[in-house]
Design a protein around this motif. Structure first.
Motif, PDB file in Angstrom:
ATOM      1  N   ALA A   1      37.347  76.253  31.131  1.00  0.00           N
ATOM      2  CA  ALA A   1      37.695  76.984  32.340  1.00  0.00           C
ATOM      3  C   ALA A   1      37.335  78.443  32.137  1.00  0.00           C
ATOM      4  O   ALA A   1      37.697  79.040  31.137  1.00  0.00           O
ATOM      5  N   LYS A   2      36.617  78.991  33.114  1.00  0.00           N
ATOM      6  CA  LYS A   2      36.260  80.405  33.034  1.00  0.00           C
ATOM      7  C   LYS A   2      35.858  80.909  34.405  1.00  0.00           C
ATOM      8  O   LYS A   2      35.620  80.131  35.323  1.00  0.00           O
ATOM      9  N   GLY A   3      35.784  82.215  34.531  1.00  0.00           N
ATOM     10  CA  GLY A   3      35.343  82.832  35.765  1.00  0.00           C
ATOM     11  C   GLY A   3      36.333  82.697  36.904  1.00  0.00           C
ATOM     12  O   GLY A   3      37.525  82.460  36.697  1.00  0.00           O
ATOM     13  N   THR A   4      35.812  82.848  38.110  1.00  0.00           N
ATOM     14  CA  THR A   4      36.670  82.840  39.300  1.00  0.00           C
ATOM     15  C   THR A   4      37.342  81.491  39.533  1.00  0.00           C
ATOM     16  O   THR A   4      38.322  81.419  40.266  1.00  0.00           O
ATOM     17  N   ASN A   5      36.845  80.441  38.907  1.00  0.00           N
ATOM     18  CA  ASN A   5      37.426  79.098  39.050  1.00  0.00           C
ATOM     19  C   ASN A   5      38.374  78.744  37.906  1.00  0.00           C
ATOM     20  O   ASN A   5      38.734  77.587  37.740  1.00  0.00           O
ATOM     21  N   PHE A   6      38.764  79.714  37.114  1.00  0.00           N
ATOM     22  CA  PHE A   6      39.591  79.454  35.930  1.00  0.00           C
ATOM     23  C   PHE A   6      40.820  78.611  36.255  1.00  0.00           C
ATOM     24  O   PHE A   6      41.114  77.632  35.583  1.00  0.00           O
ATOM     25  N   PHE A   7      41.552  78.962  37.291  1.00  0.00           N
ATOM     26  CA  PHE A   7      42.808  78.285  37.591  1.00  0.00           C
ATOM     27  C   PHE A   7      42.623  76.913  38.244  1.00  0.00           C
ATOM     28  O   PHE A   7      43.596  76.189  38.442  1.00  0.00           O
ATOM     29  N   ASP A   8      41.376  76.524  38.548  1.00  0.00           N
ATOM     30  CA  ASP A   8      41.129  75.198  39.116  1.00  0.00           C
ATOM     31  C   ASP A   8      41.518  74.083  38.147  1.00  0.00           C
ATOM     32  O   ASP A   8      41.821  72.968  38.570  1.00  0.00           O
ATOM     33  N   ASP A   9      41.494  74.368  36.842  1.00  0.00           N
ATOM     34  CA  ASP A   9      41.836  73.373  35.823  1.00  0.00           C
ATOM     35  C   ASP A   9      43.324  73.332  35.499  1.00  0.00           C
ATOM     36  O   ASP A   9      43.741  72.646  34.574  1.00  0.00           O
ATOM     37  N   PHE A  10      44.128  74.097  36.239  1.00  0.00           N
ATOM     38  CA  PHE A  10      45.553  74.188  35.959  1.00  0.00           C
ATOM     39  C   PHE A  10      46.391  73.959  37.207  1.00  0.00           C
ATOM     40  O   PHE A  10      45.961  74.239  38.319  1.00  0.00           O
TER      41      PHE A  10
END
Length: 101
Positions: free
Chosen positions: A1-10
């Motif tokens: 997970a990284k960048g602007t989509n970091f929280f998509d995996d949480f």
């Protein structure tokens, strides 16, 4: 997970089994609006925020991964979640300054 989509995996978790000084927000959108979470191209922030509507509590985020321990490279064979906790220590801040806000 990284960048602007970091929280998509949480998932943002709102339960507080410790009944502590944190008032956990339930979604990334709520966390972003409260100023406690931000994901950009260069960095990610998850922090304690302003006072909540509940007495003696502050808004903050608590996240748990959507991936199983197997997907994270763990040795276990279960499908349990790794939960990351953000701990906000208000006493230290209160000792260092006359007012927290």
């Amino acid at each position: 997970a990284k960048g602007t989509n970091f929280f998509d995996d949480f998932d943002f978790l709102s339960s507080d089994y410790n009944h502590g000084a944190s008032d956990f927000v339930g979604s990334y959108e709520d966390a972003k609006q409260a100023g406690v979470a931000l994901a950009s191209d260069s960095h990610t922030i998850l922090r304690g925020g302003p006072r909540s509507s509940h007495a003696f509590k502050r808004l903050t985020g608590k996240i748990g991964t959507k991936k199983s321990s197997d997907q994270l490279g763990g040795a276990g064979a279960g499908a349990g979640s790794l939960v990351l906790f953000v701990v906000v220590v208000l006493r230290v801040a209160a000792l260092r300054c006359a007012a927290v806000d």
